[in-house]
Design a protein around this motif. Structure first.
Motif, PDB file in Angstrom:
ATOM      1  N   VAL A   1      56.062  35.829  38.693  1.00 52.14           N
ATOM      2  CA  VAL A   1      55.212  36.232  37.574  1.00 52.14           C
ATOM      3  C   VAL A   1      54.978  35.020  36.671  1.00 52.14           C
ATOM      4  O   VAL A   1      55.932  34.443  36.126  1.00 52.14           O
ATOM      5  CB  VAL A   1      55.861  37.373  36.769  1.00 52.14           C
ATOM      6  N   VAL A   2      53.715  34.620  36.541  1.00 55.96           N
ATOM      7  CA  VAL A   2      53.330  33.500  35.685  1.00 55.96           C
ATOM      8  C   VAL A   2      52.618  34.066  34.461  1.00 55.96           C
ATOM      9  O   VAL A   2      51.669  34.840  34.604  1.00 55.96           O
ATOM     10  CB  VAL A   2      52.397  32.521  36.417  1.00 55.96           C
ATOM     11  N   ILE A   3      53.076  33.707  33.265  1.00 59.73           N
ATOM     12  CA  ILE A   3      52.402  34.175  32.055  1.00 59.73           C
ATOM     13  C   ILE A   3      51.671  33.012  31.412  1.00 59.73           C
ATOM     14  O   ILE A   3      52.133  31.859  31.455  1.00 59.73           O
ATOM     15  CB  ILE A   3      53.376  34.811  31.056  1.00 59.73           C
ATOM     16  N   ALA A   4      50.493  33.311  30.819  1.00 64.29           N
ATOM     17  CA  ALA A   4      49.670  32.236  30.260  1.00 64.29           C
ATOM     18  C   ALA A   4      48.904  32.731  29.046  1.00 64.29           C
ATOM     19  O   ALA A   4      48.410  33.859  29.021  1.00 64.29           O
ATOM     20  CB  ALA A   4      48.688  31.721  31.315  1.00 64.29           C
ATOM     21  N   PHE A   5      48.813  31.853  28.042  1.00 65.01           N
ATOM     22  CA  PHE A   5      47.961  32.091  26.887  1.00 65.01           C
ATOM     23  C   PHE A   5      47.386  30.759  26.422  1.00 65.01           C
ATOM     24  O   PHE A   5      48.125  29.845  26.068  1.00 65.01           O
ATOM     25  CB  PHE A   5      48.730  32.760  25.741  1.00 65.01           C
TER      26      PHE A   5
ATOM     27  N   ILE B   1      51.776  36.634  40.580  1.00 64.16           N
ATOM     28  CA  ILE B   1      51.059  37.487  39.631  1.00 64.16           C
ATOM     29  C   ILE B   1      50.899  36.707  38.343  1.00 64.16           C
ATOM     30  O   ILE B   1      51.890  36.392  37.666  1.00 64.16           O
ATOM     31  CB  ILE B   1      51.829  38.798  39.371  1.00 64.16           C
ATOM     32  N   ALA B   2      49.663  36.361  38.004  1.00 68.53           N
ATOM     33  CA  ALA B   2      49.384  35.620  36.780  1.00 68.53           C
ATOM     34  C   ALA B   2      48.880  36.592  35.721  1.00 68.53           C
ATOM     35  O   ALA B   2      47.891  37.303  35.944  1.00 68.53           O
ATOM     36  CB  ALA B   2      48.348  34.531  37.029  1.00 68.53           C
ATOM     37  N   VAL B   3      49.554  36.627  34.588  1.00 67.80           N
ATOM     38  CA  VAL B   3      49.176  37.521  33.499  1.00 67.80           C
ATOM     39  C   VAL B   3      48.564  36.685  32.386  1.00 67.80           C
ATOM     40  O   VAL B   3      49.253  35.888  31.739  1.00 67.80           O
ATOM     41  CB  VAL B   3      50.379  38.322  32.966  1.00 67.80           C
ATOM     42  N   ASN B   4      47.252  36.854  32.195  1.00 70.05           N
ATOM     43  CA  ASN B   4      46.514  36.157  31.151  1.00 70.05           C
ATOM     44  C   ASN B   4      46.577  37.001  29.876  1.00 70.05           C
ATOM     45  O   ASN B   4      45.980  38.072  29.803  1.00 70.05           O
ATOM     46  CB  ASN B   4      45.066  35.936  31.599  1.00 70.05           C
ATOM     47  N   ASP B   5      47.311  36.509  28.874  1.00 69.81           N
ATOM     48  CA  ASP B   5      47.568  37.289  27.665  1.00 69.81           C
ATOM     49  C   ASP B   5      46.428  37.134  26.655  1.00 69.81           C
ATOM     50  O   ASP B   5      46.616  36.651  25.543  1.00 69.81           O
ATOM     51  CB  ASP B   5      48.898  36.853  27.054  1.00 69.81           C
ATOM     52  N   ALA B   6      45.206  37.562  27.099  1.00 71.74           N
ATOM     53  CA  ALA B   6      44.015  37.559  26.241  1.00 71.74           C
ATOM     54  C   ALA B   6      43.704  36.166  25.698  1.00 71.74           C
ATOM     55  O   ALA B   6      43.477  35.982  24.492  1.00 71.74           O
ATOM     56  CB  ALA B   6      44.159  38.563  25.099  1.00 71.74           C
ATOM     57  N   SER B   7      43.690  35.188  26.598  1.00 66.58           N
ATOM     58  CA  SER B   7      43.379  33.815  26.194  1.00 66.58           C
ATOM     59  C   SER B   7      41.935  33.725  25.698  1.00 66.58           C
ATOM     60  O   SER B   7      41.051  34.472  26.147  1.00 66.58           O
ATOM     61  CB  SER B   7      43.570  32.854  27.361  1.00 66.58           C
ATOM     62  N   THR B   8      41.703  32.772  24.802  1.00 66.63           N
ATOM     63  CA  THR B   8      40.352  32.556  24.282  1.00 66.63           C
ATOM     64  C   THR B   8      39.762  31.235  24.746  1.00 66.63           C
ATOM     65  O   THR B   8      38.661  30.873  24.328  1.00 66.63           O
ATOM     66  CB  THR B   8      40.373  32.597  22.741  1.00 66.63           C
ATOM     67  N   ASP B   9      40.503  30.502  25.585  1.00 67.89           N
ATOM     68  CA  ASP B   9      39.957  29.272  26.151  1.00 67.89           C
ATOM     69  C   ASP B   9      39.563  29.544  27.604  1.00 67.89           C
ATOM     70  O   ASP B   9      39.173  30.646  27.943  1.00 67.89           O
ATOM     71  CB  ASP B   9      40.974  28.126  26.039  1.00 67.89           C
ATOM     72  N   GLY B  10      39.685  28.570  28.478  1.00 73.56           N
ATOM     73  CA  GLY B  10      39.273  28.763  29.863  1.00 73.56           C
ATOM     74  C   GLY B  10      40.392  29.198  30.791  1.00 73.56           C
ATOM     75  O   GLY B  10      40.256  29.091  32.018  1.00 73.56           O
ATOM     76  N   THR B  11      41.499  29.690  30.258  1.00 73.57           N
ATOM     77  CA  THR B  11      42.642  30.067  31.091  1.00 73.57           C
ATOM     78  C   THR B  11      42.267  31.161  32.089  1.00 73.57           C
ATOM     79  O   THR B  11      42.574  31.065  33.283  1.00 73.57           O
ATOM     80  CB  THR B  11      43.810  30.532  30.216  1.00 73.57           C
TER      81      THR B  11
ATOM     82  N   ASP C   1      56.571  30.003  33.293  1.00 73.88           N
ATOM     83  CA  ASP C   1      55.652  29.801  32.173  1.00 73.88           C
ATOM     84  C   ASP C   1      54.522  28.873  32.594  1.00 73.88           C
ATOM     85  O   ASP C   1      54.702  27.978  33.432  1.00 73.88           O
ATOM     86  CB  ASP C   1      56.391  29.214  30.971  1.00 73.88           C
ATOM     87  N   SER C   2      53.370  29.044  31.978  1.00 75.23           N
ATOM     88  CA  SER C   2      52.161  28.352  32.429  1.00 75.23           C
ATOM     89  C   SER C   2      52.205  26.845  32.247  1.00 75.23           C
ATOM     90  O   SER C   2      51.446  26.117  32.891  1.00 75.23           O
ATOM     91  CB  SER C   2      50.945  28.897  31.682  1.00 75.23           C
ATOM     92  N   ASP C   3      53.072  26.343  31.362  1.00 74.86           N
ATOM     93  CA  ASP C   3      53.123  24.897  31.145  1.00 74.86           C
ATOM     94  C   ASP C   3      54.293  24.240  31.869  1.00 74.86           C
ATOM     95  O   ASP C   3      54.599  23.071  31.631  1.00 74.86           O
ATOM     96  CB  ASP C   3      53.194  24.575  29.650  1.00 74.86           C
ATOM     97  N   ASP C   4      54.966  24.981  32.756  1.00 74.42           N
ATOM     98  CA  ASP C   4      56.081  24.449  33.540  1.00 74.42           C
ATOM     99  C   ASP C   4      55.742  24.525  35.027  1.00 74.42           C
ATOM    100  O   ASP C   4      54.679  25.022  35.411  1.00 74.42           O
ATOM    101  CB  ASP C   4      57.359  25.241  33.256  1.00 74.42           C
TER     102      ASP C   4
END
Length: 552
Positions: free
Chosen positions: A22-26, A53-63, A109-112
């Motif tokens: 599970v990968v989380i990203a914002f 499984i990538a969970v995009n936590d309502a990002s406002t950029d291009g994630t 985590d998305s930055d690791d």
């Protein structure tokens, strides 16, 4: 605790022994692709990772768009787009966990990134030892220098099986959730999940729930997680964003919740271990930075800390390392912030106890006005573990020297007889060893520097030109070099210590260089007060630094 063999046999992979990651990203479009690809690249014998499984936590950029692009060409990647940002990491992790179908699950985590072989190492141990939880080594990678610092290395020196977890209370020191593999059935059976919403340090609570459930836990020495530390990033990670006192308040709340989980599970051993960890790790980390904060922050931090530590029992305080319990007792004994330089230096690693050295009734104490804060264990600690202070005053110029002063500590050093000191330089980026400078220590007369305590002095000449050798080129960007000292004593004892930066010489100097025309050298004090050097060489370094000043 049963020891496991160092070389674990490869597992027999079956459909029921597969892994969901599970990968989380914002708002992390620049890094999330590397994280997902590192997960998809995890190969194990006979199969691959079941799904990412990538969970995009309502990002406002291009994630979100970056994840969708990856999913078009990678059938194992499933993307979940949340319509509302959760404000934390717990909610998206829970959502990914609910969507997972593999027998085992990991979090990223998305930055690791996951290093090659991470899943294989964890899965092998899970199947070999029928362990519902497996934990592996993590490194904190300082970027852009790519300097790796092991996280809790003492837990991962060798493979082992811990059953029950309470028999290995040291496991509470690793509060990360991302360097571990979990059996989903185990998590579901014990209703283990992350705190929802805007809850900082949610992994403290999740890890406490895991340990409180008393599973068999396997640990492996393999590197299974790379935690990227980007201190210059515009948006700091939660663990680095400590400038607001609300971060400390959130850390206390997460720790308090963890301790309560252990108590409710009937595990006073783990509850006390968690309290000790708080003193040895969390408290020291924040005290180390306290002198850099404003007066309002310090006052509120002190109030919050006194209130929380007031609930600690004496057993928890005594179980902590001596510098940590001394710090806790200073906070408890004083209603307002005090002695910031002394407590900062003592909280450093290794700690340094600055003079003056007070006594009350034959006991070593913090100060004459705080005689209740006893500096216990000073008479019994091995000399190599004493918080000795070595002052270092740099003077950089045509003849660059370090003037050193080694302070005695309640007679312990005087009894050992300090004779010589070696000053070693190491390049922070890669731990490359630089030159070692040796000098004879001379005992100074009592009161020579306005103090009645005994001390020893020395002066070493620094070969700064040698710091550019082996590079093959001029280094236009400043390279940090850390300094450590080793003191040898007449009785055969010795100890290592960081040097405390002192004096007016902590400023940048331009020096002539035989090899590179010029050297730029800047002695400076680290956050913890230790002396370090930044060194750059060549005319390009002068122009680059001048240009930066003009841009400011």
């Amino acid at each position: 605790m049963k020891e496991a063999p160092e070389q674990l046999p490869g597992p027999t992979i079956t459909p029921s022994a597969q892994v969901s990651i599970v990968v989380i990203a914002f708002n992390d479009a620049g890094h999330v692709g590397d994280a997902v690809r590192s997960a998809l690249a995890q190969e194990v014998p006979g199969d691959t990772v079941t799904e990412v499984i990538a969970v995009n936590d309502a990002s406002t950029d291009g994630t979100g768009a970056a994840l969708d692009d990856l999913a078009r060409t990678e059938p194992r990647l499933r993307v979940i787009h949340r319509s509302e940002n959760s404000g934390g990491c717990g909610t998206p992790r829970n959502e990914g966990l609910r969507a997972a179908t593999g027998r085992f699950v990991m979090f990223l985590d998305s930055d690791d990134v996951l290093p090659p072989g991470a899943v294989r190492a964890l899965l092998s141990a899970a199947l070999r030892y029928d362990a519902p939880v497996v934990s592996g080594a993590c490194v904190r990678r300082e970027l852009p220098a790519r300097r790796d610092v092991p996280w809790q290395p003492g837990l991962y020196r060798e493979a082992a099986v811990h059953e029950p977890a309470e028999a290995s209370p040291q496991l509470v020191r690793d509060t990360l959730c991302v360097n571990k593999l979990y059996e989903r059935e185990f998590l579901a059976k014990h209703a283990i999940a992350f705190p929802e919403g805007r809850f900082t340090y949610e992994d403290f609570v999740f890890t406490a729930q895991v340990l409180a459930a008393a599973p068999r836990i396997a640990t492996v020495p393999d590197s299974v997680y790379v935690w990227h530390v980007r201190r210059s990033a515009a948006r700091q990670s939660i663990s680095l964003n400590r400038k607001d006192v609300a971060n400390w308040e959130a850390r206390i709340a997460a720790h308090r919740a963890s301790v309560e989980i252990f108590r409710e599970a009937g595990s006073p051993v783990l509850a006390q271990a968690a309290a000790t960890k708080f003193l040895d790790h969390d408290l020291r980390m924040y005290v180390r930075e306290l002198h850099t904060r404003g007066a309002d922050y310090r006052a509120e931090w002190w109030r919050l800390t006194r209130e929380y530590l007031g609930g600690f029992d004496e057993a928890a305080l005594r179980a902590a390392r001596a510098p940590s319990r001394w710090l806790a007792r200073v906070v408890l004994a004083s209603p307002a912030p005090r002695d910031l330089d002394r407590i900062t230096q003592l909280a450093s690693r290794p700690g340094r106890l600055l003079p003056p050295y007070a006594e009350s009734g034959g006991r070593a104490v913090w100060s004459p006005d705080l005689p209740e804060v006893e500096l216990d264990a000073l008479g019994t600690k091995p000399i190599g573990r004493l918080p000795v202070t070595i002052d270092a005053e740099p003077s950089v110029g045509g003849r660059s020297v370090l003037r050193l002063r080694v302070h005695d500590l309640y007679g312990r050093l005087a009894a050992a007889g300090p004779e010589s000191i070696d000053v070693e330089l190491r390049r922070r980026r890669d731990d490359r060893r630089g030159p070692v400078h040796t000098a004879t220590l001379t005992r100074a007369a009592a009161g020579a520097s306005g103090s009645a305590a005994v001390c020893w002095t020395a002066e070493v000449v620094l070969d700064l030109e040698a710091l550019t050798e082996g590079t093959g080129r001029a280094a236009a960007d400043p390279e940090p070099w850390d300094l450590m000292a080793r003191v040898s004593c007449a009785d055969g004892a010795g100890f290592r210590a960081a040097l405390r930066a002192t004096g007016p010489g902590l400023r940048r100097r331009v020096l002539p260089s035989r090899r590179h025309t010029v050297l730029l050298v800047q002695p400076y004090a680290t956050t913890g007060g230790a002396l370090s050097l930044r060194v750059a060489s060549g005319l390009r370094s002068v122009w680059r630094i001048a240009a930066r000043r003009l841009r400011r």
